[in-house]
Structures are given as structure tokens and as C-alpha cells.
Write an enzyme that holds these catalytic residues in place. Structure first.
Site, mmCIF file in Angstrom:
data_model
loop_
_atom_site.group_PDB
_atom_site.id
_atom_site.type_symbol
_atom_site.label_atom_id
_atom_site.label_comp_id
_atom_site.label_asym_id
_atom_site.label_seq_id
_atom_site.Cartn_x
_atom_site.Cartn_y
_atom_site.Cartn_z
ATOM 1 N N HIS A 1 -3.163 0.160 -2.058
ATOM 2 C CA HIS A 1 -2.108 0.951 -2.677
ATOM 3 C C HIS A 1 -2.408 1.261 -4.145
ATOM 4 C CE1 HIS A 1 1.131 0.747 0.468
ATOM 5 N NE2 HIS A 1 0.301 -0.185 0.912
ATOM 6 N N CYS B 1 -2.995 3.907 2.814
ATOM 7 C CA CYS B 1 -2.584 2.893 3.793
ATOM 8 C C CYS B 1 -2.411 3.534 5.179
ATOM 9 C CB CYS B 1 -1.315 2.186 3.308
ATOM 10 S SG CYS B 1 -0.993 0.608 4.143
ATOM 11 N N GLU C 1 -0.772 3.118 -6.025
ATOM 12 C CA GLU C 1 0.503 3.261 -6.736
ATOM 13 C C GLU C 1 1.115 1.930 -7.136
ATOM 14 O OE1 GLU C 1 1.750 2.669 -2.487
ATOM 15 O OE2 GLU C 1 0.080 3.575 -3.563
#
Length: 221
Positions: free
Chosen positions: A195, A103, A197
Site C-alpha cells: 500500500h 493490492c 498510500e
């Protein structure tokens, strides 16, 4: 100790050293841009078998990153220009460390090499979108994934494609044509706008594992 016992002791010691070498976890430095996602990213790295140390983005990152071959630039609020230490780090270690940006981290890579950002008309906070790989320039960390997959977005700024310098390759786009992946032509520097994660992102663990253990472009020190 007789000759035979001494040889056995040497063999056992050698086996001990080999065990230490091959059981040692890969060390990764995570540069935290004061974002809660940083700790999700740290957990993901841990689940992939990496030993991760986290440091604040405002310290001397050139000094703090000594001894680390792999460094991740976390997401974060604001713009890359708000984090001069991160930009200095990227410029200083290009070609010497494996760097992966998420990001804001990817945007920082883009800015460090001369690209520009623009504010999107629609804020993409918590949005799930389809990511399409650019088959002309496949990103190392995405190379084992399907052509299209779902990923979580959380950003209001994006990289302006027309401003991207020739040494950076666009490796993925969103379903709306927004730049979602970048990779340097020559250095081991790559990143994604989405993202990995996030629990909403497909193949997040595979993306990070590919970067950790199967980086074909690695030129780390």
C-alpha cells in the site's frame, strides 16, 4: 481598436490559452472497490497534483472511464472475481490506458491476464515488511527507489508466481518471497501488492508521482 491594440489582445489571449494548458491538473480516475484505503489513495494523488475522480466498481467502467488516460484500481475486500466490471475494464483497455493497481487492484490485473491466486498461510494485515526490487525487471513506478524499502501489507491472498503468464513481469518481492510488483511487458499496466498510500510505506508519494508523470511505457489513448 487600432492595429497595435488588436495585436496586443491576440498575444494576451494566446498567453491565456497557454496558461490554461500548462496549469491544468492531470485527471485520474480511481475505481473504488469499496475500501477505506481508496480515500487515502485519493489524498495521496491530490498531494501529487492530480485531479482525481472516484467511481464505484460496480458501474459500467468502460463507459465511466471515457476521457481518462490514467486509471487506478483501488484495494478492496474479497477476490478479483468478485469484481467482474473491473476485470472487463482491464481486458478492454489494455494497451489504451495507463492502469495502476494497488493490492486487490494488482491481483485483478494478474487474474485478467490468466494468473492465479492462493491463500497465504499467514494473513498479512497491517504488517510492515521489506520489499526487494527484481533488478532483472524493474517496475516503472519503483525505478527511482532504493533496491530495498519498507512497505505496509494488508492482504490474505497473493499471486501464484508459477501461474503468471509470460507477458507479465514480476518486479518486486517481499522479504518472504511473495510477489509484490507486476508490470506488463508491452502495455502501460503495472501494480503493487503493498500500500503506497499507507503512512508506514516509504516513498509512497514518489511511487505515485513516478506513475503519474514519468511513465516511460505510457501508451494511453
Amino acid at each position: 481598436m487600432n492595429f497595435h491594440e488588436a495585436n496586443v489582445a491576440r498575444v494576451l489571449y494566446f498567453c491565456f490559452l497557454l496558461a490554461l494548458k500548462y496549469n491544468k491538473k492531470l485527471r485520474v480516475l480511481l475505481i473504488d472497490h469499496k475500501d477505506s484505503f481508496s480515500y487515502n489513495l485519493m489524498q495521496l494523488l491530490s498531494s501529487c497534483g492530480a485531479e482525481t475522480d472516484i467511481v464505484d466498481c460496480n458501474i459500467d467502467l468502460i463507459k465511466a472511464s471515457q476521457g481518462y488516460k490514467k486509471v487506478i484500481l483501488s484495494p478492496g475486500p474479497g477476490l478479483p472475481l468478485d469484481y467482474p466490471e473491473t476485470l472487463n475494464f482491464i481486458k478492454h483497455f489494455s494497451g489504451h490506458k495507463d492502469i495502476f493497481g494497488v493490492c486487490l487492484g494488482m491481483q485483478s490485473m494478474a487474474i485478467a491476464f490468466g494468473a492465479k491466486l492462493y491463500r497465504q498461510k499467514e494473513v498479512m494485515h497491517g504488517r510492515l515488511e521489506t520489499i526487494h526490487q527484481n533488478l532483472d525487471h524493474v517496475n516503472n513506478c519503483l525505478s527511482l527507489l532504493p533496491y530495498s524499502f519498507k512497505a505496509s501489507l494488508y492482504h490474505s491472498w497473493a499471486v501464484e508466481e508459477n501461474s503468471i503468464p509470460s507477458e507479465l513481469l514480476v518486479t518486486a518481492y517481499s522479504q518472504n518471497g511473495i510477489v509484490m510488483g507486476l508490470q506488463h511487458k508491452f502495455y502501460s499496466i503495472e501494480g503493487v501488492q503493498f500500500h503506497p498510500e499507507s503512512f508506514l510505506t516509504e516513498f509512497g508519494k514518489k511511487i505515485i508521482s513516478q506513475w503519474l508523470y514519468h511513465n516511460k511505457n505510457s501508451n494511453s489513448e
